[in-house]
Design a protein around this motif. Structure first.
Motif, PDB file in Angstrom:
ATOM      1  N   GLY A 232       0.859  -1.157   0.021  1.00 54.31           N
ATOM      2  CA  GLY A 232       0.084  -0.103  -0.070  1.00 54.31           C
ATOM      3  C   GLY A 232       0.736   1.413   0.021  1.00 54.31           C
ATOM      4  O   GLY A 232       0.520   2.427  -0.772  1.00 54.31           O
ATOM      5  N   GLN A 233       1.755   1.367   0.942  1.00 52.06           N
ATOM      6  CA  GLN A 233       2.851   2.638   0.948  1.00 52.06           C
ATOM      7  C   GLN A 233       3.648   2.666  -0.499  1.00 52.06           C
ATOM      8  O   GLN A 233       4.029   3.853  -0.986  1.00 52.06           O
ATOM      9  CB  GLN A 233       3.568   2.322   2.223  1.00 52.06           C
ATOM     10  CG  GLN A 233       2.810   2.411   3.392  1.00 52.06           C
ATOM     11  CD  GLN A 233       3.491   2.426   4.829  1.00 52.06           C
ATOM     12  OE1 GLN A 233       4.771   2.441   4.506  1.00 52.06           O
ATOM     13  NE2 GLN A 233       2.829   2.330   5.693  1.00 52.06           N
ATOM     14  N   TRP A 234       3.978   1.180  -1.062  1.00 50.79           N
ATOM     15  CA  TRP A 234       4.799   1.554  -2.175  1.00 50.79           C
ATOM     16  C   TRP A 234       3.900   2.118  -3.189  1.00 50.79           C
ATOM     17  O   TRP A 234       4.659   2.833  -4.128  1.00 50.79           O
ATOM     18  CB  TRP A 234       5.150  -0.016  -2.202  1.00 50.79           C
ATOM     19  CG  TRP A 234       6.281   0.066  -3.656  1.00 50.79           C
ATOM     20  CD1 TRP A 234       5.777  -0.112  -5.039  1.00 50.79           C
ATOM     21  CD2 TRP A 234       7.797   0.235  -3.637  1.00 50.79           C
ATOM     22  NE1 TRP A 234       6.984  -0.229  -6.005  1.00 50.79           N
ATOM     23  CE2 TRP A 234       7.991  -0.043  -5.008  1.00 50.79           C
ATOM     24  CE3 TRP A 234       8.472   0.342  -2.614  1.00 50.79           C
ATOM     25  CZ2 TRP A 234       9.334  -0.076  -5.362  1.00 50.79           C
ATOM     26  CZ3 TRP A 234       9.941   0.168  -3.073  1.00 50.79           C
ATOM     27  CH2 TRP A 234      10.459   0.027  -4.387  1.00 50.79           C
ATOM     28  N   ALA A 235       2.837   1.783  -3.367  1.00 55.67           N
ATOM     29  CA  ALA A 235       1.937   2.456  -4.635  1.00 55.67           C
ATOM     30  C   ALA A 235       1.296   3.626  -4.212  1.00 55.67           C
ATOM     31  O   ALA A 235       0.545   4.221  -4.835  1.00 55.67           O
ATOM     32  CB  ALA A 235       0.846   1.430  -4.792  1.00 55.67           C
ATOM     33  N   GLN A 236       1.514   4.229  -3.038  1.00 56.04           N
ATOM     34  CA  GLN A 236       1.028   5.728  -2.523  1.00 56.04           C
ATOM     35  C   GLN A 236       1.470   6.748  -3.415  1.00 56.04           C
ATOM     36  O   GLN A 236       2.714   6.967  -3.923  1.00 56.04           O
ATOM     37  CB  GLN A 236       1.208   5.798  -1.161  1.00 56.04           C
ATOM     38  CG  GLN A 236       0.770   7.266  -0.676  1.00 56.04           C
ATOM     39  CD  GLN A 236      -0.763   7.208  -0.759  1.00 56.04           C
ATOM     40  OE1 GLN A 236      -1.338   8.067  -1.498  1.00 56.04           O
ATOM     41  NE2 GLN A 236      -1.503   6.251   0.185  1.00 56.04           N
ATOM     42  N   TYR A 237       0.422   7.711  -4.026  1.00 58.48           N
ATOM     43  CA  TYR A 237       0.788   8.353  -5.013  1.00 58.48           C
ATOM     44  C   TYR A 237       0.259  10.053  -4.444  1.00 58.48           C
ATOM     45  O   TYR A 237       1.172  10.978  -4.483  1.00 58.48           O
ATOM     46  CB  TYR A 237       0.214   8.214  -6.342  1.00 58.48           C
ATOM     47  CG  TYR A 237       0.387   9.340  -7.483  1.00 58.48           C
ATOM     48  CD1 TYR A 237       1.688  10.001  -7.627  1.00 58.48           C
ATOM     49  CD2 TYR A 237      -0.691  10.151  -7.723  1.00 58.48           C
ATOM     50  CE1 TYR A 237       1.691  10.941  -8.751  1.00 58.48           C
ATOM     51  CE2 TYR A 237      -0.682  11.275  -8.698  1.00 58.48           C
ATOM     52  CZ  TYR A 237       0.678  11.583  -9.104  1.00 58.48           C
ATOM     53  OH  TYR A 237       0.944  12.696 -10.041  1.00 58.48           O
ATOM     54  N   LEU A 238      -0.872  10.035  -3.866  1.00 54.06           N
ATOM     55  CA  LEU A 238      -1.611  11.365  -3.618  1.00 54.06           C
ATOM     56  C   LEU A 238      -0.669  11.955  -2.443  1.00 54.06           C
ATOM     57  O   LEU A 238      -0.483  13.143  -2.617  1.00 54.06           O
ATOM     58  CB  LEU A 238      -2.916  11.139  -3.117  1.00 54.06           C
ATOM     59  CG  LEU A 238      -3.778  12.357  -2.573  1.00 54.06           C
ATOM     60  CD1 LEU A 238      -3.744  13.395  -3.794  1.00 54.06           C
ATOM     61  CD2 LEU A 238      -4.889  11.954  -2.040  1.00 54.06           C
ATOM     62  N   LEU A 239      -0.501  11.013  -1.353  1.00 53.63           N
ATOM     63  CA  LEU A 239       0.491  11.867  -0.278  1.00 53.63           C
ATOM     64  C   LEU A 239       1.797  12.491  -0.654  1.00 53.63           C
ATOM     65  O   LEU A 239       2.040  13.434  -0.294  1.00 53.63           O
ATOM     66  CB  LEU A 239       0.522  10.949   0.887  1.00 53.63           C
ATOM     67  CG  LEU A 239      -0.984  10.384   1.443  1.00 53.63           C
ATOM     68  CD1 LEU A 239      -0.901   9.436   2.615  1.00 53.63           C
ATOM     69  CD2 LEU A 239      -1.684  11.977   1.970  1.00 53.63           C
ATOM     70  N   PRO A 240       2.727  11.700  -1.270  1.00 56.77           N
ATOM     71  CA  PRO A 240       3.924  12.179  -1.821  1.00 56.77           C
ATOM     72  C   PRO A 240       3.749  13.282  -2.802  1.00 56.77           C
ATOM     73  O   PRO A 240       4.592  14.418  -2.597  1.00 56.77           O
ATOM     74  CB  PRO A 240       4.581  11.006  -2.447  1.00 56.77           C
ATOM     75  CG  PRO A 240       3.449  10.058  -2.663  1.00 56.77           C
ATOM     76  CD  PRO A 240       2.567  10.282  -1.733  1.00 56.77           C
ATOM     77  N   LEU A 241       2.903  13.362  -3.657  1.00 58.06           N
ATOM     78  CA  LEU A 241       2.486  14.332  -4.658  1.00 58.06           C
ATOM     79  C   LEU A 241       2.184  15.795  -3.846  1.00 58.06           C
ATOM     80  O   LEU A 241       2.775  16.549  -4.163  1.00 58.06           O
ATOM     81  CB  LEU A 241       1.307  14.037  -5.551  1.00 58.06           C
ATOM     82  CG  LEU A 241       0.865  15.016  -6.446  1.00 58.06           C
ATOM     83  CD1 LEU A 241       2.060  15.245  -7.588  1.00 58.06           C
ATOM     84  CD2 LEU A 241      -0.388  14.757  -7.121  1.00 58.06           C
ATOM     85  N   VAL A 242       1.378  15.523  -2.720  1.00 59.17           N
ATOM     86  CA  VAL A 242       1.450  16.931  -1.987  1.00 59.17           C
ATOM     87  C   VAL A 242       2.482  17.261  -1.134  1.00 59.17           C
ATOM     88  O   VAL A 242       2.705  18.283  -0.978  1.00 59.17           O
ATOM     89  CB  VAL A 242      -0.176  16.761  -1.268  1.00 59.17           C
ATOM     90  CG1 VAL A 242      -0.121  17.802  -0.177  1.00 59.17           C
ATOM     91  CG2 VAL A 242      -1.308  16.265  -1.981  1.00 59.17           C
ATOM     92  N   LEU A 243       2.900  16.491  -0.386  1.00 58.89           N
ATOM     93  CA  LEU A 243       3.851  16.825   0.528  1.00 58.89           C
ATOM     94  C   LEU A 243       5.492  16.943   0.025  1.00 58.89           C
ATOM     95  O   LEU A 243       6.280  17.364   0.790  1.00 58.89           O
ATOM     96  CB  LEU A 243       3.955  15.606   1.680  1.00 58.89           C
ATOM     97  CG  LEU A 243       2.538  15.422   2.224  1.00 58.89           C
ATOM     98  CD1 LEU A 243       2.460  14.349   3.391  1.00 58.89           C
ATOM     99  CD2 LEU A 243       2.113  16.830   2.901  1.00 58.89           C
ATOM    100  N   MET A 244       5.853  16.245  -1.121  1.00 58.88           N
ATOM    101  CA  MET A 244       7.057  16.467  -1.598  1.00 58.88           C
ATOM    102  C   MET A 244       7.396  17.034  -2.968  1.00 58.88           C
ATOM    103  O   MET A 244       8.045  16.680  -3.659  1.00 58.88           O
ATOM    104  CB  MET A 244       7.559  14.736  -1.686  1.00 58.88           C
ATOM    105  CG  MET A 244       7.222  14.095  -0.499  1.00 58.88           C
ATOM    106  SD  MET A 244       8.801  14.327   0.660  1.00 58.88           S
ATOM    107  CE  MET A 244      10.286  13.627  -0.026  1.00 58.88           C
TER     108      MET A 244
END
Length: 305
Positions: A232-244
């Motif tokens: 789940g964390q490997w495929a996460q896109y929304l959160l790193p897109l906003v925070l990084m």
């Protein structure tokens, strides 16, 4: 003679009863067999829907752009490993992979450590507010991340953790805790009380009881949930897109692939894009294949006392 016509003898009556019972017994079996066959057909269709796109992406990673669009369902003329090398170096997939490994490994470790301790306390100890805290965590499962993106951005920014590994890791842990605590609580409840009581009689403290006795007993469930959190964390896109968004050198793999996809619209490097997708997919597939027995054992063990 005329009196016995149309009447059944005891032997005939028992034979009729046995025949009826056989018919009634075979009817549920036929229903079960039909439902089982229908289930297998649906599973086969579902497997094809998952496997065929993955196989197509894998084959496309060895083709050039002409082959991808002119002959999408044929085998590549030859294996073009340079597509993978171009994706790894020119598209910086190697850097993104390393960043993802750092973020996901640390966030998964933090998730499993904190959630296992919280789930153990909620499952094995009785105190005021126990169920309230538990249901608060469970409610977090139904809370989609995109609803909290704006306030989450400002909270992380006010803490000075925007565009940093620390901020992203803490957010990953926060969003993974509800799901993990929910399943681990059920698992810890299924563990026998006799072992904990014996360890307590022998003088084990609460901390030693948890780390030396109860945590090893929960190993199947821990392995299963670790794999789920990793995927789940490997495929996460929304959160790193906003925070990084403002730290390109710290981007994770999903951000990098999205950037490659945008660039592909102008440079038409579709083979490099599919090579990058294959690189991102393969680690999770290999991990699931290696640990599939432990995952299945963990999911079934927590459901049975």
């Amino acid at each position: 003679m005329t009196a016995t016509v149309g009447r059944e003898t005891p032997g005939q009556r028992s034979g009729t009863t046995e025949a009826r019972s056989r018919v009634q017994a075979t009817t549920p079996r036929r229903k079960i067999n039909v439902l089982g066959g229908l289930g297998h057909v649906l599973l086969a269709v579902w497997a094809l829907l998952i496997i065929v796109p993955l196989l197509w992406v894998f084959l496309a990673s060895f083709k050039n752009t002409t082959e991808i669009f002119s002959a999408p369902w044929t085998m590549p003329a030859h294996l073009r490993w340079e597509n993978w090398g171009r994706a790894w170096t020119k598209a910086h997939v190697g850097t993104y992979v390393i960043n993802s490994v750092i973020v996901v490994s640390l966030s998964t470790f933090g998730t499993m450590l904190l959630s296992s301790m919280a789930a153990y306390v909620l499952a094995r100890y009785k105190f005021w507010g126990n169920r309230l805290i538990y249901f608060a965590f469970v409610a977090g499962i139904a809370f989609p991340p995109f609803l909290a993106v704006v306030p989450l951005f400002f909270v992380v920014k006010n803490f000075g953790l925007l565009n940093s590994y620390t901020g992203l890791i803490l957010v990953y842990i926060a969003y993974s805790l509800p799901f993990t605590i929910f399943f681990l609580s059920a698992f810890f409840r299924s563990l026998p009380n006799s072992v904990a009581e014996a360890a307590t009689i022998d003088g084990a403290s609460h901390t030693r009881l948890f780390f030396s006795v109860m945590l090893p007993m929960a190993k199947p469930g821990l392995i299963s949930l670790t794999i789920f959190n990793l995927i789940g964390q490997w495929a996460q896109y929304l959160l790193p897109l906003v925070l990084m968004a403002g730290a390109r050198d710290k981007w994770v793999l999903t951000q990098g692939i999205a950037d490659i996809s945008t660039a592909a619209g102008y440079e038409a490097d579709w083979s490099g894009l599919f090579a990058a997708l294959t690189i991102s997919i393969l680690p999770m597939i290999v991990m699931y294949i290696i640990f599939q027995r432990q995952i299945q054992a963990g999911l079934t063990a927590g459901a049975v006392k």
